[in-house]
Design a protein around this motif. Structure first.
Motif, PDB file in Angstrom:
ATOM      1  N   PRO A  11     -22.244  11.957 -13.487  1.00 22.11           N
ATOM      2  CA  PRO A  11     -20.845  12.114 -13.929  1.00 22.11           C
ATOM      3  C   PRO A  11     -20.251  10.889 -14.601  1.00 22.11           C
ATOM      4  N   GLU A  12     -20.547   9.687 -14.065  1.00 26.87           N
ATOM      5  CA  GLU A  12     -19.929   8.493 -14.648  1.00 26.87           C
ATOM      6  C   GLU A  12     -20.496   8.143 -16.022  1.00 26.87           C
ATOM      7  N   LEU A  13     -21.622   8.790 -16.393  1.00 25.20           N
ATOM      8  CA  LEU A  13     -22.237   8.528 -17.695  1.00 25.20           C
ATOM      9  C   LEU A  13     -21.994   9.665 -18.688  1.00 25.20           C
ATOM     10  N   LEU A  14     -21.427  10.770 -18.221  1.00 20.47           N
ATOM     11  CA  LEU A  14     -21.194  11.912 -19.106  1.00 20.47           C
ATOM     12  C   LEU A  14     -20.171  11.556 -20.181  1.00 20.47           C
ATOM     13  N   ALA A  15     -20.595  11.654 -21.432  1.00 16.76           N
ATOM     14  CA  ALA A  15     -19.706  11.404 -22.570  1.00 16.76           C
ATOM     15  C   ALA A  15     -20.106  12.381 -23.669  1.00 16.76           C
ATOM     16  N   PRO A  16     -19.761  13.669 -23.514  1.00 17.10           N
ATOM     17  CA  PRO A  16     -20.261  14.693 -24.440  1.00 17.10           C
ATOM     18  C   PRO A  16     -19.873  14.425 -25.895  1.00 17.10           C
ATOM     19  N   GLU A  17     -20.877  14.506 -26.754  1.00 16.76           N
ATOM     20  CA  GLU A  17     -20.658  14.423 -28.205  1.00 16.76           C
ATOM     21  C   GLU A  17     -20.943  15.820 -28.768  1.00 16.76           C
ATOM     22  N   SER A 225     -23.086  -1.920 -19.015  1.00 20.27           N
ATOM     23  CA  SER A 225     -22.026  -2.893 -19.295  1.00 20.27           C
ATOM     24  C   SER A 225     -21.425  -2.663 -20.676  1.00 20.27           C
ATOM     25  N   LEU A 226     -22.290  -2.364 -21.640  1.00 20.26           N
ATOM     26  CA  LEU A 226     -21.802  -2.089 -22.997  1.00 20.26           C
ATOM     27  C   LEU A 226     -20.886  -0.870 -23.012  1.00 20.26           C
ATOM     28  N   GLU A 227     -21.296   0.178 -22.330  1.00 19.62           N
ATOM     29  CA  GLU A 227     -20.478   1.394 -22.305  1.00 19.62           C
ATOM     30  C   GLU A 227     -19.161   1.144 -21.584  1.00 19.62           C
ATOM     31  N   ARG A 228     -19.199   0.346 -20.512  1.00 16.71           N
ATOM     32  CA  ARG A 228     -17.965   0.022 -19.786  1.00 16.71           C
ATOM     33  C   ARG A 228     -17.005  -0.758 -20.690  1.00 16.71           C
ATOM     34  N   ALA A 229     -17.553  -1.716 -21.434  1.00 19.69           N
ATOM     35  CA  ALA A 229     -16.719  -2.505 -22.343  1.00 19.69           C
ATOM     36  C   ALA A 229     -16.143  -1.641 -23.456  1.00 19.69           C
ATOM     37  N   ARG A 230     -16.952  -0.713 -23.997  1.00 26.92           N
ATOM     38  CA  ARG A 230     -16.452   0.168 -25.057  1.00 26.92           C
ATOM     39  C   ARG A 230     -15.309   1.036 -24.549  1.00 26.92           C
ATOM     40  N   ASP A 235      -9.520   2.167 -24.453  1.00 24.66           N
ATOM     41  CA  ASP A 235      -8.294   2.340 -23.672  1.00 24.66           C
ATOM     42  C   ASP A 235      -7.214   1.329 -24.045  1.00 24.66           C
ATOM     43  N   GLY A 236      -7.514   0.449 -25.009  1.00 23.39           N
ATOM     44  CA  GLY A 236      -6.498  -0.473 -25.500  1.00 23.39           C
ATOM     45  C   GLY A 236      -6.674  -1.922 -25.121  1.00 23.39           C
ATOM     46  N   ALA A 237      -7.723  -2.261 -24.360  1.00 24.09           N
ATOM     47  CA  ALA A 237      -7.944  -3.657 -23.990  1.00 24.09           C
ATOM     48  C   ALA A 237      -8.442  -4.461 -25.186  1.00 24.09           C
ATOM     49  N   SER A 238      -8.153  -5.756 -25.179  1.00 27.69           N
ATOM     50  CA  SER A 238      -8.690  -6.626 -26.218  1.00 27.69           C
ATOM     51  C   SER A 238     -10.184  -6.794 -25.988  1.00 27.69           C
ATOM     52  N   VAL A 239     -10.900  -7.228 -27.026  1.00 28.43           N
ATOM     53  CA  VAL A 239     -12.347  -7.432 -26.899  1.00 28.43           C
ATOM     54  C   VAL A 239     -12.646  -8.460 -25.813  1.00 28.43           C
ATOM     55  N   LYS A 240     -11.838  -9.520 -25.752  1.00 29.24           N
ATOM     56  CA  LYS A 240     -12.053 -10.572 -24.749  1.00 29.24           C
ATOM     57  C   LYS A 240     -11.872 -10.020 -23.337  1.00 29.24           C
ATOM     58  N   THR A 241     -10.805  -9.249 -23.132  1.00 25.95           N
ATOM     59  CA  THR A 241     -10.547  -8.665 -21.812  1.00 25.95           C
ATOM     60  C   THR A 241     -11.623  -7.650 -21.438  1.00 25.95           C
ATOM     61  N   ALA A 242     -12.037  -6.817 -22.405  1.00 24.79           N
ATOM     62  CA  ALA A 242     -13.073  -5.812 -22.147  1.00 24.79           C
ATOM     63  C   ALA A 242     -14.396  -6.473 -21.804  1.00 24.79           C
ATOM     64  N   ALA A 243     -14.741  -7.542 -22.532  1.00 21.15           N
ATOM     65  CA  ALA A 243     -15.995  -8.247 -22.269  1.00 21.15           C
ATOM     66  C   ALA A 243     -16.012  -8.813 -20.862  1.00 21.15           C
ATOM     67  N   PHE A 248     -19.577  -9.507 -19.142  1.00 25.90           N
ATOM     68  CA  PHE A 248     -20.133 -10.420 -20.142  1.00 25.90           C
ATOM     69  C   PHE A 248     -19.504 -11.803 -19.983  1.00 25.90           C
ATOM     70  N   ARG A 249     -20.279 -12.830 -20.298  1.00 23.85           N
ATOM     71  CA  ARG A 249     -19.794 -14.205 -20.135  1.00 23.85           C
ATOM     72  C   ARG A 249     -18.686 -14.535 -21.124  1.00 23.85           C
ATOM     73  N   SER A 250     -18.731 -13.884 -22.304  1.00 21.58           N
ATOM     74  CA  SER A 250     -17.729 -14.167 -23.331  1.00 21.58           C
ATOM     75  C   SER A 250     -17.659 -12.997 -24.300  1.00 21.58           C
ATOM     76  N   ALA A 251     -16.603 -12.980 -25.118  1.00 20.64           N
ATOM     77  CA  ALA A 251     -16.487 -11.965 -26.158  1.00 20.64           C
ATOM     78  C   ALA A 251     -17.617 -12.111 -27.171  1.00 20.64           C
ATOM     79  N   LEU A 252     -18.058 -13.348 -27.397  1.00 18.82           N
ATOM     80  CA  LEU A 252     -19.147 -13.586 -28.356  1.00 18.82           C
ATOM     81  C   LEU A 252     -20.433 -12.920 -27.867  1.00 18.82           C
TER      82      LEU A 252
END
Length: 259
Positions: A11-17, A225-230, A235-243, A248-252
């Motif tokens: 369920p936590e990975l379901l993202a129907p396309e 982690s990538l999917e969580r950040a996406r 949802d409106g978070a900045s890249v730095k906050t999402a990372a 992730f250690r940094s947005a970079l």
């Protein structure tokens, strides 16, 4: 690939396309020869009889009110000989990345049932198909969310109907299911910790993990982690906050990995 080896999309990975949705009226006795299904095809039989010929899993027959699920592989179907076959169809990929061609699954229950007898809930499922087709046609600003919501509700209906038909309580979670749930809560868990949780040596754990999920544990955690950040960015978070929120250690580092 046998169905048991297709990725289990929990369920936590379901993202129907959603790729397409339609309503078919097929003359009695007409046959659709084998065709490839790269993701998941779900059919709701409105009238008539649907005879499915699957590459794996043999054959099955669906009648009015049945929800039929075909997973990645080659399949064919035909209409019964007595009356036309009327059915809804949706074709979708269940998840992202390595779970793209996987099967919607529940921990302790298994993959989405090949046939679910919806009974009294069939009209509500038909309305979901109608809403889905209208959403795809109108293609509004949030059409992807609307389409995914319709598919998720169909998946839910299939599992509920199958559980009701079996008359069984869900099976207890396997240790692998518990490990995946724990990884969601403990993003710092390393390979040795995972192996200890599974009561095996790290080398054996890595081999078994790759066999089950198609990726090494490190690749799996990175993709999660990538999917969580996406999701956080959507949802409106900045890249730095999402990372930071995804570990992730940094947005970079996130940007480099994202590419």
């Amino acid at each position: 690939m046998p169905e048991s080896r297709l990725p289990a999309v929990l369920p936590e990975l379901l993202a129907p396309e959603v790729l397409l949705a339609s309503l078919f009226v097929i003359p009695a006795g007409m046959e659709y020869p084998d065709f490839p299904v790269p993701g998941v095809n779900v059919y709701l039989v409105e009238e008539g009889q649907m005879r499915v010929h699957a590459e794996r899993g043999g054959t099955l027959t669906g009648t009015a009110g049945d929800l039929i699920t075909l997973t990645a592989g080659r399949h064919g179907f035909s209409a019964g000989t007595k009356q036309p076959l009327i059915l809804y169809q949706v074709h979708f990929f269940a998840g992202k990345g390595p779970w793209r061609s996987g099967v919607p699954s529940l921990p302790g229950t298994g993959p989405m049932p090949r046939r679910a007898r919806l009974g009294a809930s069939a009209p509500a499922c038909a309305k979901q198909f109608q809403t889905l087709m209208r959403t795809l046609h109108e293609h509004g600003p949030a059409w992807e969310l609307g389409a995914a919501a319709c598919v998720l509700e169909m998946v839910r209906m299939a599992f509920v109907a199958a559980a009701r038909e079996d008359g069984k309580s869900p099976a207890p979670l396997s240790r692998w299911d518990m490990l995946l749930a724990r990884l969601d809560a403990d993003t710092d868990m390393d390979i040795r910790g995972m192996a200890e949780f599974m009561h095996c040596a790290p080398e054996h754990f890595i081999r078994e993990f790759r066999r089950r999920y198609g990726n090494s544990p490190r690749q799996y955690l990175l993709l999660r982690s990538l999917e969580r950040a996406r999701r956080l960015v959507r949802d409106g978070a900045s890249v730095k906050t999402a990372a930071a929120g995804a570990g992730f250690r940094s947005a970079l580092q996130f940007n480099r990995t994202h590419r």
